[in-house]
Motif scaffolding. Structure first.
Motif, mmCIF file in Angstrom:
data_model
loop_
_atom_site.group_PDB
_atom_site.id
_atom_site.type_symbol
_atom_site.label_atom_id
_atom_site.label_comp_id
_atom_site.label_asym_id
_atom_site.label_seq_id
_atom_site.Cartn_x
_atom_site.Cartn_y
_atom_site.Cartn_z
ATOM 1 N N SER A 100 0.734 0.004 -6.042
ATOM 2 C CA SER A 100 1.335 0.195 -7.361
ATOM 3 C C SER A 100 0.310 -0.056 -8.453
ATOM 4 O O SER A 100 -0.521 -0.955 -8.355
ATOM 5 C CB SER A 100 2.513 -0.753 -7.545
ATOM 6 N N MET A 101 0.356 0.780 -9.506
ATOM 7 C CA MET A 101 -0.535 0.593 -10.643
ATOM 8 C C MET A 101 0.202 0.061 -11.860
ATOM 9 O O MET A 101 -0.370 -0.585 -12.711
ATOM 10 C CB MET A 101 -1.211 1.922 -11.030
ATOM 11 N N SER A 102 1.498 0.389 -11.954
ATOM 12 C CA SER A 102 2.332 -0.018 -13.096
ATOM 13 C C SER A 102 1.809 0.533 -14.417
ATOM 14 O O SER A 102 2.047 -0.037 -15.477
ATOM 15 C CB SER A 102 2.434 -1.554 -13.171
ATOM 16 N N VAL A 103 1.042 1.618 -14.361
ATOM 17 C CA VAL A 103 0.540 2.254 -15.571
ATOM 18 C C VAL A 103 0.583 3.763 -15.375
ATOM 19 O O VAL A 103 0.689 4.267 -14.257
ATOM 20 C CB VAL A 103 -0.918 1.843 -15.897
ATOM 21 N N THR A 104 0.517 4.477 -16.492
ATOM 22 C CA THR A 104 0.361 5.920 -16.481
ATOM 23 C C THR A 104 -1.003 6.228 -17.071
ATOM 24 O O THR A 104 -1.338 5.739 -18.148
ATOM 25 C CB THR A 104 1.457 6.616 -17.314
ATOM 26 N N THR A 105 -1.795 7.016 -16.379
ATOM 27 C CA THR A 105 -3.142 7.299 -16.849
ATOM 28 C C THR A 105 -3.458 8.771 -16.631
ATOM 29 O O THR A 105 -2.845 9.442 -15.804
ATOM 30 C CB THR A 105 -4.165 6.397 -16.129
ATOM 31 N N GLY A 106 -4.426 9.268 -17.392
ATOM 32 C CA GLY A 106 -4.798 10.677 -17.331
ATOM 33 C C GLY A 106 -5.151 11.174 -18.718
ATOM 34 O O GLY A 106 -5.400 10.390 -19.639
ATOM 35 N N TYR A 107 -5.181 12.492 -18.894
ATOM 36 C CA TYR A 107 -5.400 13.061 -20.227
ATOM 37 C C TYR A 107 -4.497 14.272 -20.422
ATOM 38 O O TYR A 107 -4.043 14.892 -19.449
ATOM 39 C CB TYR A 107 -6.869 13.413 -20.469
ATOM 40 N N THR A 108 -4.225 14.586 -21.685
ATOM 41 C CA THR A 108 -3.245 15.615 -22.020
ATOM 42 C C THR A 108 -3.801 16.573 -23.061
ATOM 43 O O THR A 108 -4.407 16.153 -24.052
ATOM 44 C CB THR A 108 -1.950 14.979 -22.562
ATOM 45 N N ASN A 109 -3.606 17.878 -22.819
ATOM 46 C CA ASN A 109 -3.901 18.938 -23.785
ATOM 47 C C ASN A 109 -5.321 18.851 -24.346
ATOM 48 O O ASN A 109 -5.529 18.835 -25.558
ATOM 49 C CB ASN A 109 -2.878 18.920 -24.924
ATOM 50 N N ARG A 110 -6.309 18.794 -23.446
ATOM 51 C CA ARG A 110 -7.704 18.831 -23.850
ATOM 52 C C ARG A 110 -8.237 20.248 -23.684
ATOM 53 O O ARG A 110 -8.103 20.867 -22.642
ATOM 54 C CB ARG A 110 -8.542 17.864 -23.009
ATOM 55 N N GLY A 111 -8.863 20.768 -24.728
ATOM 56 C CA GLY A 111 -9.425 22.109 -24.674
ATOM 57 C C GLY A 111 -9.378 22.739 -26.045
ATOM 58 O O GLY A 111 -8.926 22.123 -27.017
ATOM 59 N N PRO A 112 -9.867 23.974 -26.199
ATOM 60 C CA PRO A 112 -10.354 24.848 -25.116
ATOM 61 C C PRO A 112 -11.769 24.489 -24.687
ATOM 62 O O PRO A 112 -12.391 23.590 -25.251
ATOM 63 C CB PRO A 112 -10.311 26.231 -25.762
ATOM 64 N N GLU A 153 4.126 12.690 -9.609
ATOM 65 C CA GLU A 153 3.412 11.737 -10.458
ATOM 66 C C GLU A 153 1.910 12.000 -10.531
ATOM 67 O O GLU A 153 1.200 11.317 -11.256
ATOM 68 C CB GLU A 153 3.654 10.306 -9.946
ATOM 69 N N HIS A 154 1.420 12.961 -9.751
ATOM 70 C CA HIS A 154 -0.019 13.249 -9.712
ATOM 71 C C HIS A 154 -0.195 14.759 -9.790
ATOM 72 O O HIS A 154 0.059 15.463 -8.806
ATOM 73 C CB HIS A 154 -0.641 12.686 -8.424
ATOM 74 N N LYS A 155 -0.633 15.251 -10.953
ATOM 75 C CA LYS A 155 -0.598 16.692 -11.211
ATOM 76 C C LYS A 155 -1.858 17.175 -11.929
ATOM 77 O O LYS A 155 -2.519 16.411 -12.630
ATOM 78 C CB LYS A 155 0.626 17.037 -12.080
ATOM 79 N N GLN A 156 -2.150 18.468 -11.761
ATOM 80 C CA GLN A 156 -3.109 19.190 -12.583
ATOM 81 C C GLN A 156 -2.345 20.301 -13.301
ATOM 82 O O GLN A 156 -1.629 21.072 -12.668
ATOM 83 C CB GLN A 156 -4.234 19.815 -11.755
ATOM 84 N N ARG A 157 -2.517 20.376 -14.637
ATOM 85 C CA ARG A 157 -1.760 21.358 -15.422
ATOM 86 C C ARG A 157 -2.679 22.095 -16.380
ATOM 87 O O ARG A 157 -3.655 21.549 -16.873
ATOM 88 C CB ARG A 157 -0.656 20.654 -16.220
ATOM 89 N N ILE A 158 -2.326 23.373 -16.649
ATOM 90 C CA ILE A 158 -2.990 24.153 -17.688
ATOM 91 C C ILE A 158 -1.915 24.802 -18.547
ATOM 92 O O ILE A 158 -0.887 25.260 -18.044
ATOM 93 C CB ILE A 158 -3.926 25.219 -17.081
ATOM 94 N N LYS A 218 1.251 4.836 -9.290
ATOM 95 C CA LYS A 218 0.667 4.255 -8.078
ATOM 96 C C LYS A 218 -0.504 5.109 -7.624
ATOM 97 O O LYS A 218 -0.628 6.281 -7.986
ATOM 98 C CB LYS A 218 1.706 4.178 -6.959
ATOM 99 N N LEU A 219 -1.380 4.492 -6.834
ATOM 100 C CA LEU A 219 -2.472 5.242 -6.236
ATOM 101 C C LEU A 219 -1.919 6.241 -5.223
ATOM 102 O O LEU A 219 -0.898 5.981 -4.580
ATOM 103 C CB LEU A 219 -3.448 4.305 -5.531
ATOM 104 N N ASN A 241 0.823 -1.209 0.000
ATOM 105 C CA ASN A 241 0.000 0.000 0.000
ATOM 106 C C ASN A 241 0.856 1.258 0.000
ATOM 107 O O ASN A 241 0.435 2.300 0.507
ATOM 108 C CB ASN A 241 -0.932 -0.006 1.221
ATOM 109 N N GLY A 242 2.050 1.178 -0.542
ATOM 110 C CA GLY A 242 2.913 2.349 -0.642
ATOM 111 C C GLY A 242 3.537 2.774 0.656
ATOM 112 O O GLY A 242 4.100 3.869 0.748
ATOM 113 N N GLY A 243 3.435 1.946 1.695
ATOM 114 C CA GLY A 243 4.057 2.260 2.978
ATOM 115 C C GLY A 243 3.087 2.683 4.053
ATOM 116 O O GLY A 243 3.464 2.778 5.228
#
Length: 760
Positions: free
Chosen positions: A606-618, A726-731, A580-581, A419-421
């Protein structure tokens, strides 16, 4: 000029269009079919209509008669709200603009029907059949429904009505089409006189009667029926209405569309049903062929739509969409920068803590707290006795603390490593009233040793902040009802919240009690046998209570909100949830027939994957969800030497992609949190801006807590995420000139602890 078919005044009449009100559910095959050529779109689409009195427009008012999501169109027994939006870029189907909520509304009485006539004219047919007209004067500071004229006619027999401005079309209850002339379409206050009729057996009249929706734009009348849009060119020979023998097929395959409208020539919009909670608006454009322009103009539009059609459309200005004039700011907000200052000293992450209270809010003082390790990675469905990590005693204010043991049992250490410690645990107190009513309080807490990774310690500190919320000691009653079926779970309040396309909960508190098969309970759980136990003191059981034994009785994967991104005008949004979660998710415990949130668990597997979305908009803002396995667990223990007790809980476990399932997927639409109104309602200290061509991201501290992060087994649970590398919000801001790109933090300045940031 306007167009529109109408909601039904007599729902049980043979003429009522029930098919429109129960149209097919949304599915992605519609968009796929269009892109693959499965939707046929013959040409031409529009014939230009001369309107010398009107200038071309770059944005058009759009009105929505709102309904409650999930009820569809069946509930007409109470007044409804007519809400005004502005379609900012109708010529291009909002590929470069958005639907702006003006905040302007008007109340429509019970039983009334509404249609529009263009140029801000709105018509009402009352329940008594009286025709009234109104003028929308909100652009000049007036009312949305400013009375224009009441007509001395009875329109009870008109079952479906729409208008193009100068003409009002009505399908009579006998089936014939009546065409009326409005002498002053600009004000809606002119005389309305019958121009002519067409018999019920004409193909066009039959099509209008049987369509799911009907609207007009200029000299064309459009029908939507079973996913097909057809156009009927209307003309007059003297005063005689003329329709062709067949309509031109403009589009097919729109199987989820129940509502259609046109803001002007070359532009068509459709909406999906509120009955299935989707409320998705799509747009199509073209002069010789209709093509998909935007498959998600808006999400969460629930109701019947009436557009204020323009005679011609032009491109929207290449500037930030605003309504009226922006308020003057006395000072310019700072450029957005990442905060490099160190965080304040967190709550000791190697310490469990909490607070128990009685039913009337008084501290539950002097009670023994047993802290037992939750093995979140346990897959076995056999009954397992939990490992006790220690005991504590509640202080005079109900608080308690317990240091994490320096040496952990092998099973606990293994679970923490997976559980990541972080070590998740269940803290409980047990006793009985002087009248013998068993009472139990349960809290779920987290700690992390000093050797644990920084993310685990940060998550444990966040859990400690949450554990400061008092947890009630509740009467313990046995639940002997069978476990609900999936169909019964679908009837719960939580399932309804999950189905909504927009996030309506935000970070607002959840109901104190939830039912997994219906609406939240209002019953007082402290009333036992007609006696109120709130103020009763609690005494321990003679001989104490045994360790808790747990057994997993059900496991299922639910997609859980872990991130949220925002990008308004000329910007792109990205969210990352990698490797990871890094989330805290609430735990629900059942008391009798009710569920309540009692603490949370930290997830760091651990998830062993990269997930999310990139450059969606406007004009994009959505939550991101990942699959997490949830367990329904049966808890069993004995007190006083022989009294056996049972409780149930719902608890999140590890990242788990179901067979054939998505590794992550889009969640609820949150565009309603962005834009001009939200920006100017935000605290000035929370505002900042992003330079053209630059980006800003959150990569430390805690996100906001989503109250509706997930609904598992019919119960809604909240959750939050720890930002890190590893866990971010970007604009990312674009390069358009003329307006800076503004952002603001939800809870704090963007360089502090904002939780998330919004966009304008």
């Amino acid at each position: 000029m306007q167009q529109k078919d109408i909601s039904v005044s007599h729902p049980h009449s043979q003429e009522a269009p029930p098919a429109r009100r129960t149209r097919l559910a949304v599915h992605a095959a519609c968009l796929t079919a269009l892109l693959a050529g499965g939707i046929t779109i013959p040409s031409p689409l529009f014939s230009p209509v001369a309107q010398a009195a009107e200038s071309c427009r770059s944005h058009v008012a759009t009105y929505v008669m709102e309904v409650t999501p999930g009820t569809g169109w069946t509930n007409v027994a109470k007044p409804r709200l007519l809400r005004k939006y502005v379609d900012w870029d109708p010529k291009n189907g909002d590929t470069n603009g958005t639907m702006l909520d003006t905040g302007k509304t008007g109340q429509i009485p019970y039983g009334s029907r509404v249609f529009t006539g263009g140029q801000g004219v709105i018509y009402e047919i009352t329940n008594e059949g009286v025709l009234k007209s109104y003028k929308d004067k909100t652009d000049t500071g007036g009312s949305l429904l400013t009375p224009a004229r009441t007509y001395d006619v009875n329109w009870t027999t008109r079952k479906r009505v729409w208008s193009n401005g100068s003409r009002i079309f009505s399908v009579h209850e006998g089936g014939k089409l009546e065409v009326f002339k409005q002498s002053d379409p600009a004000t809606g206050a002119g005389t309305v006189s019958l121009l002519g009729t067409l018999p019920f057996d004409r193909p066009g009249v039959l099509a209008f009667k049987n369509a799911d929706d009907v609207w007009a734009a200029g000299n064309r009348i459009f029908t939507l029926k079973d996913g097909e849009i057809r156009a009927w060119d209307y003309r007059e020979e003297g005063t005689i209405p003329v329709l062709p023998d067949s309509g031109v097929l403009l589009a097919s395959g729109l199987t989820d569309a129940v509502n259609g409208w046109s803001p002007g020539p070359g532009s068509v919009y459709t909406a999906t049903s509120a009955k299935d909670y989707s409320g998705i608006v799509r747009s199509y454009t073209g002069t010789t062929a209709l093509a998909l322009a935007n498959d998600d103009v808006m999400t969460g539009l629930y109701g019947d739509v009436f557009a204020d059609t323009a005679s011609c459309l032009v491109d929207a200005p290449d500037t930030k969409p605003v309504l009226g004039s922006m308020p003057t700011e006395t000072e310019t907000p700072p450029s957005a920068v990442t905060d490099d200052t160190p965080d304040s000293e967190p709550v000791n992450p190697a310490q469990f803590s909490g607070k128990f209270v009685l039913g009337d809010g008084r501290p539950a003082a002097g009670m023994t707290v047993r802290v037992e390790a939750d093995n979140v990675t346990e897959e076995s469905d056999t009954e397992t006795e939990l490992t006790t990590l220690g005991t504590a005693t509640t202080a005079s204010d109900g608080t308690w603390k317990l240091e994490l043991p320096a040496t952990l049992a092998a099973s606990v250490s293994s679970a923490a490593a997976e559980n990541g410690g972080a070590v998740n645990a269940m803290a409980s107190v047990m006793g009985k009233t002087s009248t013998g009513v068993p009472m139990r309080g349960v809290d779920h807490v987290t700690a992390a040793p000093a050797t644990a990774p920084a993310t685990a310690q940060a998550l444990a500190a966040t859990a400690a902040e949450d554990s400061a919320k008092p947890v009630p000691v509740l009467p313990l009653s046995e639940d002997t009802a069978p476990q609900p079926t999936e169909q019964e779970y679908a009837q719960s309040w939580g399932a309804q919240q999950e189905a909504l396309a927009q996030d309506t909960l935000g970070d607002s508190p959840l109901p104190m009690w939830q039912s997994d098969v219906g609406n939240p309970s209002t019953a007082d759980p402290y009333i036992v046998g007609g006696v109120d136990t709130k103020r009763m003191s609690i005494e321990p059981y003679d001989g104490g209570c045994d360790k808790t034994s747990e057994k997993v009785i059900d496991k299922k994967t639910y997609y859980t909100t872990v991130a949220e991104g925002h990008a308004y005008w000329d910007a792109k949004a990205s969210v990352d949830y990698d490797q990871k979660l890094a989330s805290n998710v609430e735990v629900a415990v059942k008391t009798g027939s009710n569920w309540s949130v009692q603490g949370s668990v930290t997830l760091g597997s651990s998830m062993s994957v990269t997930t999310g979305y990139t450059n969606r908009g406007p004009h994009f803002a959505k939550q991101w969800k990942v699959p997490i396995q949830y367990k329904k667990i049966k808890m069993i223990w004995k007190c006083g030497g022989g009294n056996t007790f049972t409780q149930y809980k719902i608890q999140a476990g590890k990242y788990h992609v179901p067979a054939g399932g998505a590794t992550g997927k889009y969640g609820k639409d949150v565009r309603n949190k962005d834009g001009m109104t939200a920006y100017y309602n935000s605290p000035k200290s929370h505002r900042a801006y992003v330079e053209r061509g630059a980006y800003f991201q959150l990569s430390k501290n805690r996100s906001i807590k989503w109250s509706g992060a997930v609904t598992a087994f019919g119960v809604t649970l909240g959750g939050s995420t720890q930002f890190d590398r590893e866990h971010k919000q970007r604009i990312t801001a674009g390069m358009k000139s003329g307006s800076r790109h503004d952002i603001w933090g939800k809870n704090d300045r963007v360089s502090g602890k904002p939780g998330i940031f919004f966009s304008f």
